[in-house]
Design an enzyme around this catalytic site. Structure first.
Site, mmCIF file in Angstrom:
data_model
loop_
_atom_site.group_PDB
_atom_site.id
_atom_site.type_symbol
_atom_site.label_atom_id
_atom_site.label_comp_id
_atom_site.label_asym_id
_atom_site.label_seq_id
_atom_site.Cartn_x
_atom_site.Cartn_y
_atom_site.Cartn_z
ATOM 1 C CE1 TYR A 14 -7.923 6.855 2.903
ATOM 2 C CE2 TYR A 14 -7.813 8.398 1.091
ATOM 3 C CZ TYR A 14 -7.960 8.145 2.433
ATOM 4 O OH TYR A 14 -8.152 9.181 3.304
ATOM 5 C CG HIS A 15 -3.401 4.135 -3.727
ATOM 6 N ND1 HIS A 15 -2.482 5.141 -4.006
ATOM 7 C CD2 HIS A 15 -4.628 4.688 -3.943
ATOM 8 C CE1 HIS A 15 -3.129 6.239 -4.362
ATOM 9 N NE2 HIS A 15 -4.431 5.989 -4.333
ATOM 10 N N PRO A 16 -4.322 -0.262 -1.528
ATOM 11 C CG PRO A 16 -6.036 -1.366 -0.369
ATOM 12 C CD PRO A 16 -5.616 -0.004 -0.844
ATOM 13 C CG ASP A 44 -1.929 1.129 1.238
ATOM 14 O OD1 ASP A 44 -2.340 1.555 0.138
ATOM 15 O OD2 ASP A 44 -2.296 1.594 2.326
ATOM 16 C CG HIS A 45 0.958 4.130 -2.884
ATOM 17 N ND1 HIS A 45 0.202 4.345 -4.016
ATOM 18 C CD2 HIS A 45 2.093 3.531 -3.315
ATOM 19 C CE1 HIS A 45 0.850 3.894 -5.070
ATOM 20 N NE2 HIS A 45 2.002 3.399 -4.667
#
Length: 539
Positions: free
Chosen positions: A469-471, A295-296
Protein backbone atom coordinates in the site's frame (compact mmCIF):
# COMPACT_ATOMS: atom_id res chain seq x y z
CA UNK A 1 -24.06 31.08 -8.19
CA UNK A 2 -20.49 29.74 -8.52
CA UNK A 3 -18.54 29.84 -5.29
CA UNK A 4 -14.99 31.27 -5.28
CA UNK A 5 -12.16 30.60 -2.83
CA UNK A 6 -8.47 31.45 -2.70
CA UNK A 7 -7.51 27.77 -2.81
CA UNK A 8 -9.42 24.70 -3.91
CA UNK A 9 -8.00 21.41 -2.61
CA UNK A 10 -8.92 18.22 -4.45
CA UNK A 11 -8.80 15.29 -2.04
CA UNK A 12 -9.23 15.25 1.74
CA UNK A 13 -6.58 12.62 2.42
CA UNK A 14 -3.25 12.74 4.21
CA UNK A 15 -2.01 15.77 2.25
CA UNK A 16 -5.35 17.51 1.68
CA UNK A 17 -6.37 17.61 5.34
CA UNK A 18 -2.93 18.91 6.29
CA UNK A 19 -3.08 21.70 3.73
CA UNK A 20 -6.63 22.70 4.62
CA UNK A 21 -5.70 23.17 8.25
CA UNK A 22 -2.42 24.96 7.66
CA UNK A 23 -3.65 27.36 4.99
CA UNK A 24 -6.69 28.42 7.02
CA UNK A 25 -4.47 29.44 9.93
CA UNK A 26 -4.52 32.76 8.08
CA UNK A 27 -8.07 34.09 8.61
CA UNK A 28 -7.81 36.13 5.40
CA UNK A 29 -7.33 33.01 3.24
CA UNK A 30 -10.36 31.02 2.10
CA UNK A 31 -10.12 27.31 1.29
CA UNK A 32 -12.55 24.79 -0.21
CA UNK A 33 -11.72 21.13 0.40
CA UNK A 34 -13.39 18.69 -2.01
CA UNK A 35 -13.50 15.04 -0.89
CA UNK A 36 -15.07 12.29 -3.00
CA UNK A 37 -15.86 10.14 0.03
CA UNK A 38 -17.62 10.74 3.32
CA UNK A 39 -16.63 11.97 6.76
CA UNK A 40 -15.05 8.68 7.92
CA UNK A 41 -16.26 9.11 11.50
CA UNK A 42 -17.45 5.52 12.09
CA UNK A 43 -16.23 3.36 14.97
CA UNK A 44 -14.60 0.99 12.46
CA UNK A 45 -12.27 3.81 11.42
CA UNK A 46 -11.59 5.04 14.95
CA UNK A 47 -10.86 1.58 16.37
CA UNK A 48 -7.31 0.38 15.55
CA UNK A 49 -8.43 -3.27 15.43
CA UNK A 50 -10.77 -2.37 12.56
CA UNK A 51 -7.89 -2.12 10.10
CA UNK A 52 -8.34 -5.64 8.71
CA UNK A 53 -11.94 -4.97 7.74
CA UNK A 54 -11.06 -1.60 6.20
CA UNK A 55 -8.27 -2.95 4.01
CA UNK A 56 -9.85 -6.07 2.57
CA UNK A 57 -13.00 -4.84 0.81
CA UNK A 58 -14.30 -2.06 -1.42
CA UNK A 59 -16.48 0.18 0.73
CA UNK A 60 -17.37 3.74 1.63
CA UNK A 61 -13.89 3.90 3.19
CA UNK A 62 -11.90 2.14 0.45
CA UNK A 63 -11.78 2.77 -3.31
CA UNK A 64 -10.82 -0.88 -3.80
CA UNK A 65 -8.82 -0.69 -7.03
CA UNK A 66 -7.27 -3.58 -8.97
CA UNK A 67 -4.16 -3.51 -11.10
CA UNK A 68 -4.06 -4.69 -14.66
CA UNK A 69 -2.55 -8.18 -15.09
CA UNK A 70 0.99 -8.10 -13.72
CA UNK A 71 3.38 -9.72 -16.24
CA UNK A 72 6.00 -10.79 -13.66
CA UNK A 73 3.46 -12.07 -11.12
CA UNK A 74 1.80 -14.83 -13.15
CA UNK A 75 -0.41 -12.20 -14.84
CA UNK A 76 -2.42 -11.79 -11.65
CA UNK A 77 -4.50 -8.68 -11.03
CA UNK A 78 -3.54 -7.34 -7.59
CA UNK A 79 -5.84 -5.72 -5.03
CA UNK A 80 -4.97 -2.07 -4.36
CA UNK A 81 -6.84 -0.58 -1.38
CA UNK A 82 -6.80 3.23 -1.26
CA UNK A 83 -8.47 5.35 1.39
CA UNK A 84 -11.73 7.10 0.54
CA UNK A 85 -13.22 9.80 2.74
CA UNK A 86 -11.69 12.39 5.04
CA UNK A 87 -8.26 11.25 6.15
CA UNK A 88 -7.78 9.24 2.97
CA UNK A 89 -5.44 6.29 3.37
CA UNK A 90 -4.49 7.48 6.86
CA UNK A 91 -8.03 6.41 7.81
CA UNK A 92 -7.55 2.78 6.70
CA UNK A 93 -3.81 2.11 6.99
CA UNK A 94 -1.84 0.07 9.53
CA UNK A 95 -1.06 3.21 11.59
CA UNK A 96 2.74 2.80 11.36
CA UNK A 97 4.62 6.06 11.77
CA UNK A 98 7.94 5.91 9.92
CA UNK A 99 9.72 8.83 8.26
CA UNK A 100 12.15 6.97 6.02
CA UNK A 101 15.92 7.08 5.95
CA UNK A 102 17.80 10.42 5.84
CA UNK A 103 19.60 9.12 2.77
CA UNK A 104 16.31 9.01 0.86
CA UNK A 105 15.88 12.76 1.09
CA UNK A 106 19.55 13.51 0.50
CA UNK A 107 19.19 11.52 -2.72
CA UNK A 108 16.34 13.85 -3.71
CA UNK A 109 18.59 16.84 -3.07
CA UNK A 110 21.34 15.22 -5.18
CA UNK A 111 18.85 15.23 -8.05
CA UNK A 112 18.74 19.02 -7.79
CA UNK A 113 15.53 19.19 -5.75
CA UNK A 114 16.35 22.20 -3.63
CA UNK A 115 14.76 22.20 -0.19
CA UNK A 116 14.17 18.43 0.02
CA UNK A 117 17.35 17.20 1.74
CA UNK A 118 17.09 15.50 5.13
CA UNK A 119 18.21 18.65 6.96
CA UNK A 120 15.53 20.56 5.06
CA UNK A 121 12.62 18.21 5.70
CA UNK A 122 13.39 17.28 9.32
CA UNK A 123 11.89 20.55 10.67
CA UNK A 124 8.62 19.67 8.96
CA UNK A 125 8.54 16.18 10.41
CA UNK A 126 9.11 17.71 13.82
CA UNK A 127 6.39 20.31 13.25
CA UNK A 128 3.76 17.71 12.43
CA UNK A 129 4.57 15.40 15.37
CA UNK A 130 2.95 15.20 18.76
CA UNK A 131 5.46 12.48 19.61
CA UNK A 132 5.69 10.37 22.74
CA UNK A 133 9.50 10.41 22.55
CA UNK A 134 11.71 13.30 23.52
CA UNK A 135 14.99 14.43 22.05
CA UNK A 136 16.17 16.64 19.23
CA UNK A 137 14.79 14.45 16.43
CA UNK A 138 11.11 14.53 17.43
CA UNK A 139 8.41 17.14 17.79
CA UNK A 140 6.21 17.19 20.87
CA UNK A 141 3.36 19.61 20.15
CA UNK A 142 2.34 18.89 16.54
CA UNK A 143 -1.17 17.78 15.55
CA UNK A 144 -0.28 14.19 14.54
CA UNK A 145 -0.11 12.22 17.76
CA UNK A 146 2.47 9.43 17.69
CA UNK A 147 2.44 6.80 20.41
CA UNK A 148 4.13 3.57 21.41
CA UNK A 149 2.30 0.27 21.10
CA UNK A 150 0.51 -0.87 24.24
CA UNK A 151 0.28 -4.63 23.71
CA UNK A 152 1.66 -6.79 26.53
CA UNK A 153 2.26 -9.83 24.29
CA UNK A 154 5.67 -11.50 24.76
CA UNK A 155 5.91 -11.96 20.99
CA UNK A 156 7.26 -8.51 20.16
CA UNK A 157 10.17 -8.68 22.61
CA UNK A 158 10.94 -12.23 21.51
CA UNK A 159 10.91 -11.23 17.85
CA UNK A 160 13.31 -8.33 18.46
CA UNK A 161 15.60 -10.60 20.47
CA UNK A 162 15.49 -13.21 17.70
CA UNK A 163 16.73 -10.55 15.29
CA UNK A 164 19.62 -9.78 17.62
CA UNK A 165 20.42 -13.49 17.93
CA UNK A 166 20.48 -13.71 14.12
CA UNK A 167 23.24 -11.11 14.09
CA UNK A 168 21.32 -7.91 13.42
CA UNK A 169 21.35 -4.76 15.55
CA UNK A 170 18.46 -3.67 17.72
CA UNK A 171 17.08 -0.14 17.77
CA UNK A 172 14.49 1.41 20.04
CA UNK A 173 13.57 4.14 17.52
CA UNK A 174 13.29 3.62 13.76
CA UNK A 175 12.97 7.42 13.46
CA UNK A 176 16.01 8.07 15.61
CA UNK A 177 19.77 8.10 15.12
CA UNK A 178 19.86 4.77 13.28
CA UNK A 179 17.05 3.14 11.30
CA UNK A 180 18.70 -0.24 10.82
CA UNK A 181 17.80 -3.15 13.05
CA UNK A 182 14.90 -4.79 14.89
CA UNK A 183 12.67 -2.75 17.16
CA UNK A 184 9.22 -1.40 18.07
CA UNK A 185 7.15 0.72 15.71
CA UNK A 186 5.71 4.11 16.53
CA UNK A 187 1.98 4.34 15.81
CA UNK A 188 -0.43 7.07 14.74
CA UNK A 189 -2.71 6.13 17.61
CA UNK A 190 -3.89 8.42 20.40
CA UNK A 191 -5.45 7.01 23.57
CA UNK A 192 -6.52 3.88 21.75
CA UNK A 193 -7.93 5.69 18.69
CA UNK A 194 -6.63 5.86 15.12
CA UNK A 195 -5.18 9.33 14.62
CA UNK A 196 -5.74 10.00 10.92
CA UNK A 197 -5.03 13.38 9.35
CA UNK A 198 -8.74 14.11 9.64
CA UNK A 199 -8.51 13.61 13.40
CA UNK A 200 -5.21 15.46 13.63
CA UNK A 201 -5.64 18.40 11.27
CA UNK A 202 -9.31 18.94 10.47
CA UNK A 203 -10.20 18.79 14.14
CA UNK A 204 -7.66 21.57 14.64
CA UNK A 205 -9.39 23.62 11.95
CA UNK A 206 -12.95 22.88 13.06
CA UNK A 207 -15.14 25.95 13.23
CA UNK A 208 -12.97 28.17 11.05
CA UNK A 209 -15.27 30.26 8.88
CA UNK A 210 -12.67 30.40 6.11
CA UNK A 211 -12.68 26.59 5.56
CA UNK A 212 -15.44 24.92 3.56
CA UNK A 213 -15.44 21.11 3.42
CA UNK A 214 -17.59 19.42 0.80
CA UNK A 215 -17.79 15.64 1.07
CA UNK A 216 -19.24 13.25 -1.53
CA UNK A 217 -17.78 15.63 -4.13
CA UNK A 218 -16.23 13.70 -7.02
CA UNK A 219 -13.87 15.80 -9.13
CA UNK A 220 -14.44 15.38 -12.86
CA UNK A 221 -12.06 17.99 -14.30
CA UNK A 222 -9.70 20.82 -13.47
CA UNK A 223 -10.71 23.86 -15.49
CA UNK A 224 -7.82 25.35 -17.48
CA UNK A 225 -8.12 28.74 -19.18
CA UNK A 226 -5.24 30.17 -21.21
CA UNK A 227 -2.65 28.06 -19.42
CA UNK A 228 -3.97 28.66 -15.92
CA UNK A 229 -6.00 26.46 -13.56
CA UNK A 230 -9.08 28.48 -12.67
CA UNK A 231 -11.29 26.04 -10.79
CA UNK A 232 -12.67 22.54 -10.45
CA UNK A 233 -15.70 20.77 -11.90
CA UNK A 234 -17.23 18.15 -9.62
CA UNK A 235 -20.43 16.25 -9.02
CA UNK A 236 -22.14 15.76 -5.69
CA UNK A 237 -25.07 13.97 -4.12
CA UNK A 238 -26.96 10.83 -5.09
CA UNK A 239 -28.04 12.46 -8.35
CA UNK A 240 -24.45 13.42 -9.23
CA UNK A 241 -25.40 17.07 -9.56
CA UNK A 242 -22.78 19.04 -11.49
CA UNK A 243 -21.08 21.92 -9.72
CA UNK A 244 -18.09 24.20 -10.19
CA UNK A 245 -15.85 26.03 -7.77
CA UNK A 246 -13.43 28.85 -8.65
CA UNK A 247 -9.86 29.02 -7.35
CA UNK A 248 -8.73 32.65 -7.21
CA UNK A 249 -5.15 31.72 -6.36
CA UNK A 250 -4.46 28.02 -6.98
CA UNK A 251 -5.88 24.55 -7.39
CA UNK A 252 -4.07 22.05 -5.15
CA UNK A 253 -4.36 18.47 -6.37
CA UNK A 254 -4.04 16.02 -3.46
CA UNK A 255 -5.80 12.92 -4.75
CA UNK A 256 -2.88 10.53 -4.28
CA UNK A 257 -0.55 8.52 -6.48
CA UNK A 258 -3.42 6.76 -8.27
CA UNK A 259 -5.98 9.51 -8.74
CA UNK A 260 -3.89 12.66 -9.08
CA UNK A 261 -2.51 11.56 -12.46
CA UNK A 262 -5.96 10.27 -13.40
CA UNK A 263 -7.51 13.71 -12.74
CA UNK A 264 -4.73 15.47 -14.66
CA UNK A 265 -5.32 13.21 -17.66
CA UNK A 266 -9.09 13.66 -17.49
CA UNK A 267 -8.37 17.40 -17.56
CA UNK A 268 -6.32 17.03 -20.74
CA UNK A 269 -2.89 17.22 -19.11
CA UNK A 270 -0.57 14.38 -20.03
CA UNK A 271 1.04 12.45 -22.87
CA UNK A 272 -0.80 13.54 -26.06
CA UNK A 273 -0.61 10.09 -27.64
CA UNK A 274 -2.09 8.40 -24.58
CA UNK A 275 -4.74 11.09 -24.20
CA UNK A 276 -5.70 10.65 -27.85
CA UNK A 277 -5.98 6.89 -27.37
CA UNK A 278 -8.34 7.57 -24.45
CA UNK A 279 -10.43 10.02 -26.46
CA UNK A 280 -9.40 13.02 -24.34
CA UNK A 281 -8.43 16.31 -25.96
CA UNK A 282 -4.95 17.50 -25.03
CA UNK A 283 -4.99 20.80 -23.16
CA UNK A 284 -1.34 20.70 -22.11
CA UNK A 285 1.27 18.15 -23.21
CA UNK A 286 3.17 16.73 -20.22
CA UNK A 287 4.62 13.31 -20.93
CA UNK A 288 5.51 12.31 -17.36
CA UNK A 289 1.94 12.27 -16.03
CA UNK A 290 1.18 8.77 -14.79
CA UNK A 291 4.73 7.48 -15.37
CA UNK A 292 7.42 6.61 -12.78
CA UNK A 293 4.94 4.66 -10.60
CA UNK A 294 6.67 2.80 -7.77
CA UNK A 295 5.37 0.68 -4.91
CA UNK A 296 6.60 -1.62 -2.17
CA UNK A 297 5.84 -5.20 -3.19
CA UNK A 298 5.20 -7.45 -0.20
CA UNK A 299 5.44 -11.12 0.64
CA UNK A 300 3.78 -12.71 3.66
CA UNK A 301 5.41 -15.57 5.55
CA UNK A 302 3.19 -17.38 8.09
CA UNK A 303 3.86 -19.59 11.10
CA UNK A 304 1.50 -21.43 13.39
CA UNK A 305 2.12 -20.41 17.01
CA UNK A 306 1.90 -22.00 20.44
CA UNK A 307 1.28 -20.41 23.84
CA UNK A 308 0.45 -17.03 22.30
CA UNK A 309 -2.69 -14.92 22.47
CA UNK A 310 -3.08 -13.69 18.88
CA UNK A 311 -5.63 -11.73 16.87
CA UNK A 312 -7.48 -14.97 16.09
CA UNK A 313 -7.99 -16.14 19.66
CA UNK A 314 -9.05 -12.67 20.81
CA UNK A 315 -11.69 -12.22 18.10
CA UNK A 316 -12.97 -15.69 17.18
CA UNK A 317 -16.70 -16.32 17.33
CA UNK A 318 -18.68 -14.05 19.62
CA UNK A 319 -15.46 -12.58 21.01
CA UNK A 320 -15.28 -10.27 17.99
CA UNK A 321 -18.62 -8.75 18.96
CA UNK A 322 -17.48 -8.48 22.56
CA UNK A 323 -14.30 -6.66 21.50
CA UNK A 324 -16.36 -4.14 19.53
CA UNK A 325 -18.88 -3.60 22.32
CA UNK A 326 -16.18 -3.09 24.95
CA UNK A 327 -14.39 -0.60 22.75
CA UNK A 328 -17.58 1.27 21.89
CA UNK A 329 -18.76 1.51 25.51
CA UNK A 330 -15.49 1.95 27.38
CA UNK A 331 -12.72 2.47 24.84
CA UNK A 332 -10.81 -0.46 26.33
CA UNK A 333 -9.75 -3.94 25.35
CA UNK A 334 -8.27 -5.48 22.20
CA UNK A 335 -10.05 -2.95 19.98
CA UNK A 336 -7.25 -0.53 20.87
CA UNK A 337 -4.65 -2.72 19.13
CA UNK A 338 -3.76 -3.30 15.49
CA UNK A 339 -1.59 -6.36 16.34
CA UNK A 340 1.45 -4.93 14.50
CA UNK A 341 3.90 -3.30 16.87
CA UNK A 342 7.37 -4.56 15.92
CA UNK A 343 9.48 -4.96 12.82
CA UNK A 344 12.85 -4.32 11.24
CA UNK A 345 14.82 -2.45 8.59
CA UNK A 346 17.63 -4.57 7.15
CA UNK A 347 20.11 -4.66 4.26
CA UNK A 348 19.74 -7.56 1.84
CA UNK A 349 23.50 -7.66 1.24
CA UNK A 350 26.73 -6.04 2.35
CA UNK A 351 27.79 -2.70 0.96
CA UNK A 352 24.44 -0.92 1.00
CA UNK A 353 24.30 2.63 2.35
CA UNK A 354 20.96 1.95 4.08
CA UNK A 355 18.43 -0.87 4.57
CA UNK A 356 16.52 -2.10 1.54
CA UNK A 357 14.18 -4.56 3.31
CA UNK A 358 11.43 -3.75 5.80
CA UNK A 359 9.66 -6.26 8.05
CA UNK A 360 6.26 -5.82 9.68
CA UNK A 361 5.62 -8.50 12.30
CA UNK A 362 1.91 -9.25 12.74
CA UNK A 363 0.38 -11.26 15.57
CA UNK A 364 -2.00 -13.03 13.19
CA UNK A 365 -1.85 -15.37 10.22
CA UNK A 366 -2.43 -12.91 7.40
CA UNK A 367 -3.40 -14.03 3.89
CA UNK A 368 -4.41 -11.91 0.90
CA UNK A 369 -5.05 -8.59 2.72
CA UNK A 370 -7.03 -10.39 5.47
CA UNK A 371 -9.54 -11.59 2.86
CA UNK A 372 -8.69 -15.19 3.70
CA UNK A 373 -9.62 -16.07 7.29
CA UNK A 374 -7.19 -18.57 8.83
CA UNK A 375 -8.84 -20.04 11.90
CA UNK A 376 -5.87 -20.73 14.11
CA UNK A 377 -3.32 -18.83 16.15
CA UNK A 378 -0.11 -17.76 14.51
CA UNK A 379 2.02 -14.88 13.34
CA UNK A 380 3.17 -13.42 10.04
CA UNK A 381 6.10 -11.46 8.69
CA UNK A 382 5.54 -8.94 5.91
CA UNK A 383 8.67 -8.37 3.83
CA UNK A 384 8.87 -5.52 1.34
CA UNK A 385 11.70 -4.27 -0.85
CA UNK A 386 12.20 -0.62 0.03
CA UNK A 387 13.80 0.80 -3.13
CA UNK A 388 12.68 -1.25 -6.13
CA UNK A 389 14.12 -0.67 -9.59
CA UNK A 390 10.86 -1.55 -11.34
CA UNK A 391 8.69 1.27 -12.68
CA UNK A 392 5.02 1.19 -13.66
CA UNK A 393 2.35 3.63 -14.76
CA UNK A 394 -1.17 4.95 -14.18
CA UNK A 395 -3.45 5.41 -17.18
CA UNK A 396 -7.05 5.97 -18.22
CA UNK A 397 -9.10 3.94 -20.67
CA UNK A 398 -11.37 6.83 -21.62
CA UNK A 399 -12.80 10.13 -20.52
CA UNK A 400 -15.25 8.73 -17.96
CA UNK A 401 -14.30 10.28 -14.58
CA UNK A 402 -16.18 7.50 -12.76
CA UNK A 403 -14.14 4.69 -14.32
CA UNK A 404 -11.29 3.22 -12.30
CA UNK A 405 -7.81 4.19 -13.52
CA UNK A 406 -5.56 1.65 -15.21
CA UNK A 407 -2.82 0.57 -12.81
CA UNK A 408 0.27 -1.07 -14.29
CA UNK A 409 2.56 -1.59 -11.30
CA UNK A 410 5.08 -3.70 -13.25
CA UNK A 411 6.46 -5.37 -10.13
CA UNK A 412 9.61 -7.54 -10.26
CA UNK A 413 10.67 -6.32 -13.68
CA UNK A 414 14.38 -6.54 -12.79
CA UNK A 415 16.71 -9.25 -11.53
CA UNK A 416 17.71 -7.14 -8.52
CA UNK A 417 14.10 -6.77 -7.40
CA UNK A 418 13.64 -10.52 -7.63
CA UNK A 419 16.88 -11.14 -5.71
CA UNK A 420 15.87 -8.92 -2.79
CA UNK A 421 12.49 -10.59 -2.42
CA UNK A 422 14.08 -14.03 -2.57
CA UNK A 423 16.64 -13.04 0.07
CA UNK A 424 13.80 -11.89 2.32
CA UNK A 425 12.52 -15.45 2.59
CA UNK A 426 15.93 -16.64 3.75
CA UNK A 427 16.18 -13.84 6.31
CA UNK A 428 12.71 -14.61 7.63
CA UNK A 429 13.46 -18.28 8.14
CA UNK A 430 16.76 -17.52 9.85
CA UNK A 431 15.24 -15.03 12.29
CA UNK A 432 12.24 -17.16 13.19
CA UNK A 433 14.50 -20.18 13.84
CA UNK A 434 16.32 -18.38 16.69
CA UNK A 435 16.06 -19.56 20.29
CA UNK A 436 14.14 -16.49 21.47
CA UNK A 437 11.10 -17.70 19.54
CA UNK A 438 11.33 -21.36 20.58
CA UNK A 439 8.48 -21.01 23.13
CA UNK A 440 6.12 -19.55 20.52
CA UNK A 441 7.08 -20.94 17.11
CA UNK A 442 5.26 -23.88 15.55
CA UNK A 443 5.14 -25.04 11.93
CA UNK A 444 5.93 -22.80 8.96
CA UNK A 445 2.74 -22.48 6.93
CA UNK A 446 3.86 -20.18 4.10
CA UNK A 447 5.75 -20.60 1.94
CA UNK A 448 6.10 -23.96 3.71
CA UNK A 449 9.11 -26.22 4.29
CA UNK A 450 8.91 -27.78 0.82
CA UNK A 451 9.70 -24.45 -0.84
CA UNK A 452 13.51 -24.49 -0.80
CA UNK A 453 15.26 -23.78 -4.10
CA UNK A 454 15.58 -20.39 -5.77
CA UNK A 455 13.14 -21.52 -8.45
CA UNK A 456 10.59 -22.68 -5.87
CA UNK A 457 10.91 -19.47 -3.86
CA UNK A 458 10.56 -17.35 -7.00
CA UNK A 459 7.47 -19.29 -8.04
CA UNK A 460 5.89 -18.80 -4.61
CA UNK A 461 6.64 -15.07 -4.73
CA UNK A 462 5.08 -14.74 -8.19
CA UNK A 463 1.97 -16.57 -7.00
CA UNK A 464 1.43 -14.74 -3.70
CA UNK A 465 3.15 -11.32 -3.56
CA UNK A 466 0.90 -8.29 -3.07
CA UNK A 467 1.17 -4.55 -2.46
CA UNK A 468 1.82 -3.21 1.02
CA UNK A 469 0.00 0.00 0.00
CA UNK A 470 2.80 2.51 -0.72
CA UNK A 471 2.36 3.77 -4.33
CA UNK A 472 4.23 6.95 -5.21
CA UNK A 473 5.91 8.80 -8.04
CA UNK A 474 3.25 9.14 -10.75
CA UNK A 475 3.47 12.98 -10.82
CA UNK A 476 7.21 13.09 -10.32
CA UNK A 477 9.02 16.10 -8.89
CA UNK A 478 12.05 17.08 -10.96
CA UNK A 479 14.31 19.82 -12.21
CA UNK A 480 13.76 21.92 -15.32
CA UNK A 481 15.99 19.69 -17.46
CA UNK A 482 14.15 16.48 -16.48
CA UNK A 483 11.72 15.65 -19.31
CA UNK A 484 9.84 13.17 -17.12
CA UNK A 485 9.10 15.69 -14.34
CA UNK A 486 5.48 16.71 -13.79
CA UNK A 487 6.10 19.24 -11.00
CA UNK A 488 9.05 21.42 -10.05
CA UNK A 489 10.67 21.46 -6.57
CA UNK A 490 7.91 23.84 -5.41
CA UNK A 491 5.34 21.27 -6.63
CA UNK A 492 4.00 23.51 -9.43
CA UNK A 493 2.77 21.64 -12.50
CA UNK A 494 5.06 22.29 -15.46
CA UNK A 495 3.54 24.74 -17.92
CA UNK A 496 0.31 25.41 -16.02
CA UNK A 497 -0.06 28.39 -13.71
CA UNK A 498 -2.08 28.13 -10.52
CA UNK A 499 -1.85 24.32 -10.22
CA UNK A 500 0.22 22.19 -7.87
CA UNK A 501 0.26 18.51 -7.03
CA UNK A 502 0.83 17.87 -3.33
CA UNK A 503 0.80 14.22 -2.28
CA UNK A 504 2.84 11.00 -2.54
CA UNK A 505 2.70 11.13 -6.34
CA UNK A 506 5.38 13.85 -6.40
CA UNK A 507 8.05 11.70 -4.73
CA UNK A 508 10.73 11.00 -7.36
CA UNK A 509 11.76 7.77 -5.62
CA UNK A 510 10.34 5.64 -2.85
CA UNK A 511 11.38 6.38 0.69
CA UNK A 512 12.76 3.50 2.74
CA UNK A 513 9.69 3.12 4.95
CA UNK A 514 5.92 3.46 5.08
CA UNK A 515 4.80 6.51 3.11
CA UNK A 516 2.13 8.18 5.23
CA UNK A 517 4.41 10.32 7.41
CA UNK A 518 6.46 11.53 4.40
CA UNK A 519 3.25 12.49 2.60
CA UNK A 520 2.13 14.62 5.54
CA UNK A 521 5.61 16.18 5.66
CA UNK A 522 5.31 17.10 1.97
CA UNK A 523 2.00 18.84 2.66
CA UNK A 524 3.43 20.69 5.65
CA UNK A 525 6.27 22.01 3.52
CA UNK A 526 3.91 22.83 0.65
CA UNK A 527 1.79 24.95 3.00
CA UNK A 528 4.85 27.03 3.78
CA UNK A 529 5.72 27.33 0.09
CA UNK A 530 2.23 28.68 -0.54
CA UNK A 531 2.65 31.12 2.34
CA UNK A 532 5.99 32.28 0.93
CA UNK A 533 8.08 31.04 3.80
CA UNK A 534 10.17 28.00 4.62
CA UNK A 535 11.73 26.14 7.52
CA UNK A 536 13.88 24.26 5.01
CA UNK A 537 17.55 24.80 4.32
CA UNK A 538 18.59 25.53 0.76
CA UNK A 539 20.00 22.06 0.02
Amino acid sequence: MTEAYDYVIIGGGSAGCTLAARLTEDPDVTVCLLEAGGRNDSMLVRMPAGVGNLIKAKSQHNWGFWTEPEPHLDNRRLWWPRGKGLGGSSAINGMIYARGNPGDYDDWAQRGLTGWSWDSVLPYFKRLEGHHRGGDLHGSDGPLRVSAGESDTPFNKAFIEAGRQAGYPATDDFNGESQEGFGPYDLTVSNGQRWSTAAAYLSMAAGRSNLTIITDARTTRIAIDKGRATGVDYVTGKKAQAAHVVAAREVLLCAGAVQSPQILMLSGIGNPDKLQDAGVKTVHALGGVGENLQDHLDILMNWRSKDLVTAYSTTKGLRQLAVGVEYMLRGTGFGRQQFLESGAFLPSREGLSRPDIQIHAVLAIMRDHAKVQVKEDGFSLHFCQLRPESRGSIGIAGGDPFADPLIHANYLATAEDRRVMRESVRIGRDVISQAALDPYRDAELAPGPDVKTDAQIDAWIRATAETIYHPIGSCKMGTEDDPSAVVDPELRVRGIDGLRVIDASVMPTLVSSNTNAPTIMIAERAADLLKGRSLAKAA
